[in-house]
Design a protein around this motif. Structure first.
Motif, PDB file in Angstrom:
ATOM      1  N   LEU A   1       0.867  -1.152  -0.051  1.00 36.94           N
ATOM      2  CA  LEU A   1       0.070   0.012   0.020  1.00 36.94           C
ATOM      3  C   LEU A   1       0.821   1.238   0.123  1.00 36.94           C
ATOM      4  O   LEU A   1       1.902   1.414   0.598  1.00 36.94           O
ATOM      5  N   MET A   2       0.549   2.130  -0.684  1.00 35.73           N
ATOM      6  CA  MET A   2       1.155   3.587  -0.860  1.00 35.73           C
ATOM      7  C   MET A   2       0.043   4.494  -0.197  1.00 35.73           C
ATOM      8  O   MET A   2      -0.971   4.777  -0.951  1.00 35.73           O
ATOM      9  N   LEU A   3       0.269   5.175   0.917  1.00 31.05           N
ATOM     10  CA  LEU A   3      -0.829   5.981   1.586  1.00 31.05           C
ATOM     11  C   LEU A   3      -0.383   7.416   1.907  1.00 31.05           C
ATOM     12  O   LEU A   3       0.671   7.462   2.634  1.00 31.05           O
ATOM     13  N   ALA A   4      -0.984   8.197   1.330  1.00 39.82           N
ATOM     14  CA  ALA A   4      -0.620   9.753   1.280  1.00 39.82           C
ATOM     15  C   ALA A   4      -1.660  10.511   2.167  1.00 39.82           C
ATOM     16  O   ALA A   4      -2.750  10.308   1.869  1.00 39.82           O
TER      17      ALA A   4
ATOM     18  N   GLN B   1      -8.738  10.003  -3.440  1.00 35.68           N
ATOM     19  CA  GLN B   1      -9.437   8.741  -3.297  1.00 35.68           C
ATOM     20  C   GLN B   1      -8.238   7.446  -2.753  1.00 35.68           C
ATOM     21  O   GLN B   1      -7.196   7.558  -3.331  1.00 35.68           O
ATOM     22  N   LEU B   2      -8.636   6.556  -2.471  1.00 37.01           N
ATOM     23  CA  LEU B   2      -7.877   5.324  -1.986  1.00 37.01           C
ATOM     24  C   LEU B   2      -8.293   4.161  -3.206  1.00 37.01           C
ATOM     25  O   LEU B   2      -9.305   3.648  -3.065  1.00 37.01           O
ATOM     26  N   LEU B   3      -7.720   4.140  -4.166  1.00 38.35           N
ATOM     27  CA  LEU B   3      -7.945   3.012  -5.491  1.00 38.35           C
ATOM     28  C   LEU B   3      -7.393   1.508  -5.002  1.00 38.35           C
ATOM     29  O   LEU B   3      -6.300   1.225  -4.642  1.00 38.35           O
TER      30      LEU B   3
ATOM     31  N   GLY C   1      -4.501   7.169  -2.136  1.00 42.32           N
ATOM     32  CA  GLY C   1      -3.408   6.510  -2.791  1.00 42.32           C
ATOM     33  C   GLY C   1      -3.938   5.147  -3.424  1.00 42.32           C
ATOM     34  O   GLY C   1      -4.760   4.954  -4.010  1.00 42.32           O
ATOM     35  N   ILE C   2      -2.671   4.192  -3.158  1.00 46.49           N
ATOM     36  CA  ILE C   2      -3.051   3.065  -3.775  1.00 46.49           C
ATOM     37  C   ILE C   2      -3.043   1.665  -2.466  1.00 46.49           C
ATOM     38  O   ILE C   2      -2.248   1.730  -1.714  1.00 46.49           O
ATOM     39  N   ALA C   3      -3.908   0.754  -2.811  1.00 44.91           N
ATOM     40  CA  ALA C   3      -3.851  -0.319  -2.034  1.00 44.91           C
ATOM     41  C   ALA C   3      -3.829  -1.490  -2.665  1.00 44.91           C
ATOM     42  O   ALA C   3      -5.053  -2.150  -3.553  1.00 44.91           O
ATOM     43  N   ASN C   4      -2.900  -2.113  -2.910  1.00 42.58           N
ATOM     44  CA  ASN C   4      -2.603  -3.417  -4.129  1.00 42.58           C
ATOM     45  C   ASN C   4      -2.365  -4.659  -3.249  1.00 42.58           C
ATOM     46  O   ASN C   4      -1.340  -5.014  -3.024  1.00 42.58           O
TER      47      ASN C   4
END
Length: 770
Positions: A265-268, A273-275, A296-299
């Motif tokens: 995860l990349m969280l700012a 929005q959190l994709l 950010g991104i939740a992969n």
């Protein structure tokens, strides 16, 4: 007809309605069709990469978009005839629930099949070759010929030299065309980060790094790396910080109940929005809350979309919400060690809501006197040797009463969450006493109990207040005051009562001057009044009230002397008067024009008129009573430094260093003799100082309290000021008045403009009271 005869009813299905349910209610646009088939191509590549151990970045998916034709080609695992028949062309059956699919981290799982495509396409052609076969299968279905449970799809088997992979060709319904621009914009959030090379009409639209998504906008610095645990969840978190005190976190090595979860995860903070991604393929935004508004991104491979991909499943959202809580804790624990914590409102809200008062140590609070912002964990050291109170209100009397050289006052913020954080730390950690409603006089000392120097000090203070501040009715005494208060001021009828703490540290050096250097005692008393009493008595000083300011204006008008200009200074006054008499100009217009036509006064400064401040007026810089520093842009009217018993013929005074008594100014300019004679009285009263400069002009604007009277002093230089130094603003009033001259401070950027290096300097000056 017999009652015991059983008949049959035909079970019929309307093919068109079933296709409508399978298609339009799931894929309601060609964009959804594009996304789903592109995802199928990506899944095929993932599985081939797992089987053969190849690098995903070496694989290619090509997308060709035309208004009515969509083509998607991949070099994935391909389909066998069994998979093609039982999974692709059969709704409700999925070939992505195999062990290989799970190990590959495929995206699709629902098995809607090819039927859903026919909501927006009229014909679908699939050409595929499995890595396990040497035969290419070409299947074709037309919407108009489809019928449930009937053989209506054409299939050909070809022996050719194709490589493994699948090509899908969808001919779109004319009512649902697809434009390249729309397709490119739509796919960005879905395939932008996939490692496979995705080409849209020949252009690469994938293989981006979300690790640099936020770094490109605002550089971040790595400040910590730690392992965090919350129940069944554990992960590694790297925290980053930018110059605006905003945080970012990179979460890796996630485990849930000791089972590894692939992805990161990349969280700012305030990252939008959190994709949600699964194996780098976009799913949908994830609705999560939090103090830092992380986006950010939740992969993560644990993320599951709902049917139709309109949202993430509830279980997936719960997983991400738990991770967000872990990350916010890690961010807050990291920020708590940094000064940046004080500039992050979300951090303050986290502390206030979570009750983690232990994290508030770097949060600052205003400490009076001096308007110092001090970290909460430094309060004890900062106030060492002095009493300590806190106050939550705004009453200036209380602020001035309890904040002095012997007592520090923590002025609690008026705004939450900072207020709540400060109060919790003060009460639970520092355990400081709140100020009472008011201080009280424990004992007043009679004149018979005072020493000679103490009596002299009270007499000099009373005389200064009467002569310099127009306060004739003053009763001043030494007293013992509660709570370590140094000065108490009150109004009793027409009289102002001032009580000084006899043991005050600010009084002692002035008394010592009486004993050891009486010649400067008077000047030191004036500085003591200006720096330690004025703020407490300002509301009683006539020139600090509107009525007093108006009285001052009348006083200045009454004392103004008529200045007779030489004939050469009249300019074009006579023609202007003629315009007035003829009715062409109003009297106001004539006066404005006349003032601009009169030549300004010339001021000349030679090297012989430049001298040392310390030598000319030594007792000012040696005074123990330095003014309290003021915050920029918040300068209140302040009285001048009065040394009217000293004559000074110099026009520029230079200091040999910075002195707090002079607000760190190092150059002082003498005002013109004409101004001293005409408007000298103005400067004897409290005023503000504003200075602006640009081009050839330096303009000082002095305003009396309440702004009822303003005096400007306009300096026109012969040489222009460097354009890069053009600026201006409010400055602490540091006006010096001697017996025969008024000096004003010169800001450091203008030091070179007025400093004499060789030969005299000349400039024009204009001034007036408004």
């Amino acid at each position: 007809m017999s009652d015991n005869v059983t008949e049959k009813i035909t079970f019929e299905v309307e093919t068109d309605r079933v296709l409508e349910i399978l298609s339009k209610e799931i894929y309601d646009s060609p964009l959804a069709l594009l996304r789903e088939n592109l995802q199928n191509a990506y899944d095929a590549v993932l599985m081939r990469s797992t089987v053969e151990g190849t690098d995903l970045r070496q694989h290619v998916i090509e997308v060709q978009v035309e208004p009515l034709v969509l083509t998607i080609s991949d070099d994935g695992i391909g389909m066998t005839e069994s998979v093609l028949r039982e999974n692709f062309w059969k709704a409700g059956s999925s070939g992505k629930r195999t062990e290989l699919a799970k190990r590959s981290g495929v995206i699709g799982t629902f098995g809607i099949g090819a039927m859903a495509n026919f909501g927006v396409c009229t014909k679908l052609t699939v050409e595929t070759r499995s890595i396990e076969s040497d035969t290419t299968l070409v299947s074709v279905a037309e919407r108009a010929k489809l019928s449930i449970a009937k053989e209506c799809i054409d299939l050909k088997r070809l022996k050719d030299d194709r490589t493994p992979g699948t090509t899908l060709i969808a001919e779109l319904d004319p009512s649902s065309p697809l434009e390249e621009k729309a397709a490119r914009s739509y796919l960005q959030s879905y395939v932008g980060y996939v490692p496979v090379k995705v080409l849209l009409n020949g252009d690469l639209i994938s293989q981006q790094s979300y690790l640099g998504k936020f770094q490109d906008k605002q550089p971040y610095e790595n400040i910590s790396k730690k392992d965090i645990v919350a129940g069944a969840y554990e992960a590694n978190v790297e925290v980053y910080l930018n110059t605006n005190a905003q945080v970012l976190a990179h979460v890796t090595n996630l485990r849930i109940q000791e089972s590894e979860v692939l992805g990161d995860l990349m969280l700012a903070q305030n990252g939008g929005q959190l994709l949600g991604l699964r194996n780098y393929f976009g799913l949908s935004p994830i609705p999560v809350g939090g103090f830092y508004q992380l986006g950010g991104i939740a992969n993560l491979t644990i993320l599951q979309p709902t049917a139709g991909r309109e949202a993430i499943s509830r279980e997936s959202i719960e997983h991400v919400s738990t991770i967000i809580l872990m990350v916010e804790r890690a961010m807050s624990e990291t920020l708590a060690e940094l000064d940046a914590a004080d500039r992050n409102p979300a951090f303050l809200q986290y502390i206030a809501s979570s009750g983690r008062t232990d994290l508030a140590k770097r949060v600052t609070i205003e400490v009076l006197p001096g308007n110092n912002n001090v970290a909460l964990d430094q309060i004890t050291e900062f106030s060492k040797g002095r009493k300590l109170f806190y106050y939550t209100g705004r009453d200036q009397t209380i602020l001035q009463t309890f904040a002095h050289e012997e007592s520090c006052l923590l002025h609690v913020s008026q705004n939450n969450p900072r207020k709540q954080v400060q109060l919790n730390y003060i009460r639970n950690v520092l355990k400081i006493e709140e100020v009472p409603d008011k201080a009280t006089i424990i004992k007043k000392f009679k004149a018979t109990e005072l020493s000679l120097e103490e009596a002299s000090l009270l007499a000099r203070i009373a005389a200064t207040l009467s002569d310099d501040y127009l306060l004739p009715n003053v009763e001043i005494s030494f007293a013992e005051i509660s709570h370590g208060v140094a000065v108490l001021v009150s109004k009793n009828g027409d009289s102002v009562e001032i009580d000084l703490a006899r043991n005050s540290a600010t009084v002692a050096p002035v008394l010592e001057t009486y004993r050891s250097a009486y010649e400067v005692f008077g000047g030191f008393v004036k500085d003591f009044v200006r720096n330690h009493l004025y703020q407490r008595i300002s509301k009683f000083v006539p020139s600090s009230t509107r009525e007093g300011a108006e009285a001052l204006a009348k006083l200045l008008q009454r004392n103004r002397e008529l200045y007779r200009y030489e004939e050469s200074e009249l300019g074009d006054l006579e023609p202007l008067l003629g315009d007035y008499l003829s009715g062409d100009k109003s009297l106001a217009q004539v006066l404005v024009a006349a003032r601009s036509s009169i030549r300004p006064q010339t001021q000349r400064v030679s090297p012989k008129q430049v001298g040392s401040f310390e030598q000319a007026i030594p007792d000012v810089v040696n005074s123990p009573d330095a003014p309290e520093p003021q915050e920029a842009q918040e300068f209140e009217p302040a009285p001048p430094i009065l040394r009217t018993d000293i004559s000074c013929d110099l026009k520029i005074l230079l200091t040999n260093g910075k002195h707090a008594q002079l607000n760190n100014f190092e150059l002082f300019l003498g005002l013109s003799d004409r101004l001293f004679k005409r408007e000298g009285d103005f400067f004897r009263y409290p005023h503000t100082t504003k200075i602006i400069w640009a081009g050839h002009r330096v303009i000082y604007i002095f305003s009396a309290a309440e702004g009822a009277v303003t005096l400007y002093y306009d300096i026109e230089l012969r040489e222009p000021i460097d354009h890069e130094t053009a600026s201006g603003g409010m400055f602490p009033t540091t006006t010096l008045i001697t017996k025969n001259r008024i000096f004003i401070p010169v800001p450091p950027p203008l030091d070179s403009v007025f400093r004499i290096t060789e030969g005299p300097k000349e400039f024009f000056v204009r001034f007036d009271v408004l």
